[in-house]
Motif scaffolding. Structure first.
Motif, PDB file in Angstrom:
ATOM      1  N   ASN A  58       0.836  -1.199   0.000  1.00 30.68           N
ATOM      2  CA  ASN A  58       0.000   0.000   0.000  1.00 30.68           C
ATOM      3  C   ASN A  58       0.870   1.247   0.000  1.00 30.68           C
ATOM      4  OD1 ASN A  58      -2.361  -1.528   0.171  1.00 30.68           O
ATOM      5  ND2 ASN A  58      -2.230  -1.630   2.395  1.00 30.68           N
ATOM      6  N   GLY A  59       1.715   1.374  -0.995  1.00 29.62           N
ATOM      7  CA  GLY A  59       2.598   2.524  -1.097  1.00 29.62           C
ATOM      8  C   GLY A  59       4.005   2.245  -0.607  1.00 29.62           C
ATOM      9  N   ILE A  60       4.179   1.217   0.202  1.00 27.89           N
ATOM     10  CA  ILE A  60       5.509   0.855   0.697  1.00 27.89           C
ATOM     11  C   ILE A  60       5.900  -0.498   0.107  1.00 27.89           C
ATOM     12  CG2 ILE A  60       6.891   0.281   2.729  1.00 27.89           C
ATOM     13  CD1 ILE A  60       5.166   2.163   4.362  1.00 27.89           C
ATOM     14  N   SER A  61       7.102  -0.548  -0.456  1.00 24.90           N
ATOM     15  CA  SER A  61       7.602  -1.811  -0.993  1.00 24.90           C
ATOM     16  C   SER A  61       8.936  -2.145  -0.332  1.00 24.90           C
ATOM     17  CB  SER A  61       7.769  -1.726  -2.512  1.00 24.90           C
ATOM     18  OG  SER A  61       8.737  -0.742  -2.849  1.00 24.90           O
ATOM     19  N   ILE A  62       9.315  -3.405  -0.438  1.00 26.79           N
ATOM     20  CA  ILE A  62      10.598  -3.847   0.111  1.00 26.79           C
ATOM     21  C   ILE A  62      11.296  -4.700  -0.940  1.00 26.79           C
ATOM     22  CG2 ILE A  62       9.603  -5.866   1.270  1.00 26.79           C
ATOM     23  CD1 ILE A  62      11.710  -5.301   3.539  1.00 26.79           C
ATOM     24  N   GLU A  63      12.593  -4.468  -1.095  1.00 25.70           N
ATOM     25  CA  GLU A  63      13.417  -5.230  -2.031  1.00 25.70           C
ATOM     26  C   GLU A  63      14.557  -5.864  -1.246  1.00 25.70           C
ATOM     27  OE1 GLU A  63      14.757  -2.367  -4.900  1.00 25.70           O
ATOM     28  OE2 GLU A  63      12.713  -1.925  -5.588  1.00 25.70           O
ATOM     29  N   ILE A  64      14.830  -7.133  -1.552  1.00 28.74           N
ATOM     30  CA  ILE A  64      15.888  -7.859  -0.848  1.00 28.74           C
ATOM     31  C   ILE A  64      16.871  -8.411  -1.872  1.00 28.74           C
ATOM     32  CG2 ILE A  64      16.408  -9.849   0.617  1.00 28.74           C
ATOM     33  CD1 ILE A  64      13.661  -9.372   1.943  1.00 28.74           C
ATOM     34  N   ASP A  65      18.164  -8.218  -1.608  1.00 32.35           N
ATOM     35  CA  ASP A  65      19.225  -8.685  -2.490  1.00 32.35           C
ATOM     36  C   ASP A  65      20.311  -9.322  -1.629  1.00 32.35           C
ATOM     37  OD1 ASP A  65      21.192  -9.118  -4.382  1.00 32.35           O
ATOM     38  OD2 ASP A  65      21.589  -6.993  -4.761  1.00 32.35           O
ATOM     39  N   ILE A  66      20.343 -10.642  -1.610  1.00 33.55           N
ATOM     40  CA  ILE A  66      21.367 -11.369  -0.858  1.00 33.55           C
ATOM     41  C   ILE A  66      22.543 -11.606  -1.795  1.00 33.55           C
ATOM     42  CG2 ILE A  66      21.921 -13.437   0.485  1.00 33.55           C
ATOM     43  CD1 ILE A  66      19.719 -11.694   1.744  1.00 33.55           C
ATOM     44  N   GLY A  67      23.651 -10.959  -1.496  1.00 36.74           N
ATOM     45  CA  GLY A  67      24.828 -11.042  -2.358  1.00 36.74           C
ATOM     46  C   GLY A  67      25.498 -12.399  -2.317  1.00 36.74           C
ATOM     47  N   LYS A  68      26.179 -12.705  -3.402  1.00 35.39           N
ATOM     48  CA  LYS A  68      26.921 -13.959  -3.495  1.00 35.39           C
ATOM     49  C   LYS A  68      27.988 -13.987  -2.410  1.00 35.39           C
ATOM     50  CE  LYS A  68      29.530 -16.799  -6.645  1.00 35.39           C
ATOM     51  NZ  LYS A  68      30.218 -16.904  -7.911  1.00 35.39           N
ATOM     52  N   ASN A  69      28.100 -15.086  -1.730  1.00 42.56           N
ATOM     53  CA  ASN A  69      29.063 -15.310  -0.650  1.00 42.56           C
ATOM     54  C   ASN A  69      28.791 -14.456   0.586  1.00 42.56           C
ATOM     55  OD1 ASN A  69      30.493 -17.231  -2.191  1.00 42.56           O
ATOM     56  ND2 ASN A  69      31.606 -15.590  -3.213  1.00 42.56           N
ATOM     57  N   ALA A  70      27.636 -13.825   0.664  1.00 43.38           N
ATOM     58  CA  ALA A  70      27.281 -13.032   1.844  1.00 43.38           C
ATOM     59  C   ALA A  70      26.065 -13.638   2.519  1.00 43.38           C
ATOM     60  CB  ALA A  70      27.007 -11.588   1.436  1.00 43.38           C
ATOM     61  N   GLU A  71      26.066 -14.960   2.628  1.00 43.78           N
ATOM     62  CA  GLU A  71      24.877 -15.647   3.118  1.00 43.78           C
ATOM     63  C   GLU A  71      24.874 -15.909   4.609  1.00 43.78           C
ATOM     64  OE1 GLU A  71      26.815 -17.266   0.702  1.00 43.78           O
ATOM     65  OE2 GLU A  71      25.674 -17.022  -1.127  1.00 43.78           O
ATOM     66  N   TYR A  72      26.045 -15.969   5.239  1.00 42.01           N
ATOM     67  CA  TYR A  72      26.108 -16.384   6.643  1.00 42.01           C
ATOM     68  C   TYR A  72      26.978 -15.458   7.485  1.00 42.01           C
ATOM     69  CZ  TYR A  72      24.051 -20.850   5.287  1.00 42.01           C
ATOM     70  OH  TYR A  72      23.213 -21.809   4.821  1.00 42.01           O
ATOM     71  N   ILE A  73      26.525 -15.267   8.729  1.00 42.12           N
ATOM     72  CA  ILE A  73      27.337 -14.619   9.749  1.00 42.12           C
ATOM     73  C   ILE A  73      27.265 -15.476  11.002  1.00 42.12           C
ATOM     74  CG2 ILE A  73      27.046 -12.275   8.843  1.00 42.12           C
ATOM     75  CD1 ILE A  73      24.948 -11.799  11.070  1.00 42.12           C
ATOM     76  N   LEU A  74      28.211 -15.274  11.914  1.00 37.20           N
ATOM     77  CA  LEU A  74      28.197 -15.972  13.199  1.00 37.20           C
ATOM     78  C   LEU A  74      27.622 -14.996  14.218  1.00 37.20           C
ATOM     79  CD1 LEU A  74      28.993 -18.602  14.624  1.00 37.20           C
ATOM     80  CD2 LEU A  74      31.171 -17.519  15.196  1.00 37.20           C
ATOM     81  N   ALA A  75      26.414 -15.272  14.680  1.00 36.83           N
ATOM     82  CA  ALA A  75      25.719 -14.345  15.567  1.00 36.83           C
ATOM     83  C   ALA A  75      24.563 -15.069  16.245  1.00 36.83           C
ATOM     84  CB  ALA A  75      25.203 -13.152  14.768  1.00 36.83           C
ATOM     85  N   ASP A  76      23.822 -14.333  17.050  1.00 39.11           N
ATOM     86  CA  ASP A  76      22.625 -14.863  17.683  1.00 39.11           C
ATOM     87  C   ASP A  76      21.443 -14.583  16.762  1.00 39.11           C
ATOM     88  OD1 ASP A  76      20.123 -14.808  19.251  1.00 39.11           O
ATOM     89  OD2 ASP A  76      21.443 -15.134  20.980  1.00 39.11           O
ATOM     90  N   PRO A  77      20.790 -15.606  16.216  1.00 38.09           N
ATOM     91  CA  PRO A  77      19.720 -15.365  15.237  1.00 38.09           C
ATOM     92  C   PRO A  77      18.551 -14.547  15.781  1.00 38.09           C
ATOM     93  CG  PRO A  77      19.828 -17.703  15.833  1.00 38.09           C
ATOM     94  CD  PRO A  77      21.010 -17.031  16.463  1.00 38.09           C
ATOM     95  N   ASN A  78      18.187 -14.765  17.054  1.00 37.25           N
ATOM     96  CA  ASN A  78      17.079 -14.003  17.633  1.00 37.25           C
ATOM     97  C   ASN A  78      17.434 -12.525  17.754  1.00 37.25           C
ATOM     98  OD1 ASN A  78      15.394 -16.275  17.952  1.00 37.25           O
ATOM     99  ND2 ASN A  78      16.458 -16.807  19.851  1.00 37.25           N
ATOM    100  N   GLN A  79      18.669 -12.253  18.143  1.00 47.39           N
ATOM    101  CA  GLN A  79      19.086 -10.861  18.261  1.00 47.39           C
ATOM    102  C   GLN A  79      19.208 -10.193  16.887  1.00 47.39           C
ATOM    103  OE1 GLN A  79      22.507 -10.419  20.819  1.00 47.39           O
ATOM    104  NE2 GLN A  79      21.431 -11.299  22.574  1.00 47.39           N
ATOM    105  N   ILE A  80      19.661 -10.922  15.900  1.00 49.71           N
ATOM    106  CA  ILE A  80      19.766 -10.348  14.550  1.00 49.71           C
ATOM    107  C   ILE A  80      18.370 -10.054  14.008  1.00 49.71           C
ATOM    108  CG2 ILE A  80      20.556 -10.732  12.173  1.00 49.71           C
ATOM    109  CD1 ILE A  80      22.765 -10.204  14.382  1.00 49.71           C
ATOM    110  N   GLU A  81      17.417 -10.921  14.283  1.00 49.48           N
ATOM    111  CA  GLU A  81      16.039 -10.650  13.862  1.00 49.48           C
ATOM    112  C   GLU A  81      15.505  -9.400  14.567  1.00 49.48           C
ATOM    113  OE1 GLU A  81      11.702 -12.779  13.260  1.00 49.48           O
ATOM    114  OE2 GLU A  81      13.376 -13.978  14.010  1.00 49.48           O
ATOM    115  N   GLN A  82      15.794  -9.258  15.851  1.00 55.39           N
ATOM    116  CA  GLN A  82      15.364  -8.073  16.596  1.00 55.39           C
ATOM    117  C   GLN A  82      16.000  -6.815  16.002  1.00 55.39           C
ATOM    118  OE1 GLN A  82      16.278  -8.210  20.805  1.00 55.39           O
ATOM    119  NE2 GLN A  82      15.183  -6.319  21.224  1.00 55.39           N
ATOM    120  N   LEU A  83      17.281  -6.888  15.678  1.00 53.82           N
ATOM    121  CA  LEU A  83      17.982  -5.765  15.064  1.00 53.82           C
ATOM    122  C   LEU A  83      17.326  -5.370  13.740  1.00 53.82           C
ATOM    123  CD1 LEU A  83      21.726  -5.155  14.794  1.00 53.82           C
ATOM    124  CD2 LEU A  83      20.524  -5.600  12.689  1.00 53.82           C
ATOM    125  N   LEU A  84      17.047  -6.352  12.891  1.00 57.52           N
ATOM    126  CA  LEU A  84      16.401  -6.078  11.599  1.00 57.52           C
ATOM    127  C   LEU A  84      15.008  -5.483  11.792  1.00 57.52           C
ATOM    128  CD1 LEU A  84      17.497  -9.276   9.641  1.00 57.52           C
ATOM    129  CD2 LEU A  84      18.232  -6.921   9.184  1.00 57.52           C
TER     130      LEU A  84
END
Length: 189
Positions: A58-84
């Motif tokens: 409804n007027g707002i769109s989102i685009e996602i682009d996961i770059g090659k070789n940028a698929e993983y980080i070592l972190a807490d998944p719940n905290q990264i979701e909260q950050l996002l």
């Protein structure tokens, strides 16, 4: 009666505001230590995006682009979701009902001496932007530019990034939008 109901409504609004402030303060002060594990960024970004699906279309769109070789980080998944969630919420607010949020991941090498290879998650919007004098303060607890903001969201996001061995940088221009860059060490199997 009219004054009575008006007073009750004002009290209820104030209770909601105080409740929101208290919850945000508790999140900020009681963040648990990260439970480090391999975090698949595509999965966690898509999951977080789905939490906000009612805002898109409804007027707002989102685009996602996961770059090659940028698929993983070592972190807490719940905290990264909260950050996002914090960054997406702020972007939605900045768009005022019209614009685009872009989330892009890419590998960066020797980024400000973080490590040999890092992953940068860029969350950008073409919203209202932030004035230069306010950009320097946006990660301070209780600093807000929003009428109903608590000033803890970006402080929490910054703390999450640091606790997960990352950092947050921001670029913004009033009237053109904001880019948050969250840089983490890259995880390889």
């Amino acid at each position: 009666k009219r004054d009575y109901f008006s007073d009750i409504e004002m009290i209820q609004d104030e209770i909601k505001r105080i409740t929101r402030l208290t919850k945000d303060f508790l999140k900020f002060s009681n963040l648990e230590k990260p439970n480090f594990q391999a975090v698949e960024l595509k999965e966690i970004i898509e999951s977080t995006k789905n939490n906000f699906s009612s805002y898109f279309g409804n007027g707002i769109s989102i685009e996602i682009d996961i770059g090659k070789n940028a698929e993983y980080i070592l972190a807490d998944p719940n905290q990264i979701e909260q950050l996002l969630q914090i960054f997406i919420e702020n972007a939605i607010d900045a768009l005022n009902g019209n614009g685009t949020i872009r989330i892009k991941t890419e590998v960066v090498i020797n980024y400000n001496n973080l490590s040999k290879e890092s992953v940068c998650i860029c969350i950008s919007d073409n919203g209202s932007g932030i004035e230069e004098e306010k950009v320097a303060r946006i990660f301070e607890p209780y600093f807000t530019t929003k009428i109903e903001g608590t000033g803890l969201g970006l402080a929490i996001a910054n703390k999450i990034a640091m606790d997960n061995k990352g950092r947050v940088e921001v670029e913004s221009e009033p009237g053109k939008g904001t880019i948050f860059k969250v840089i983490f060490p890259k995880f390889t199997f």
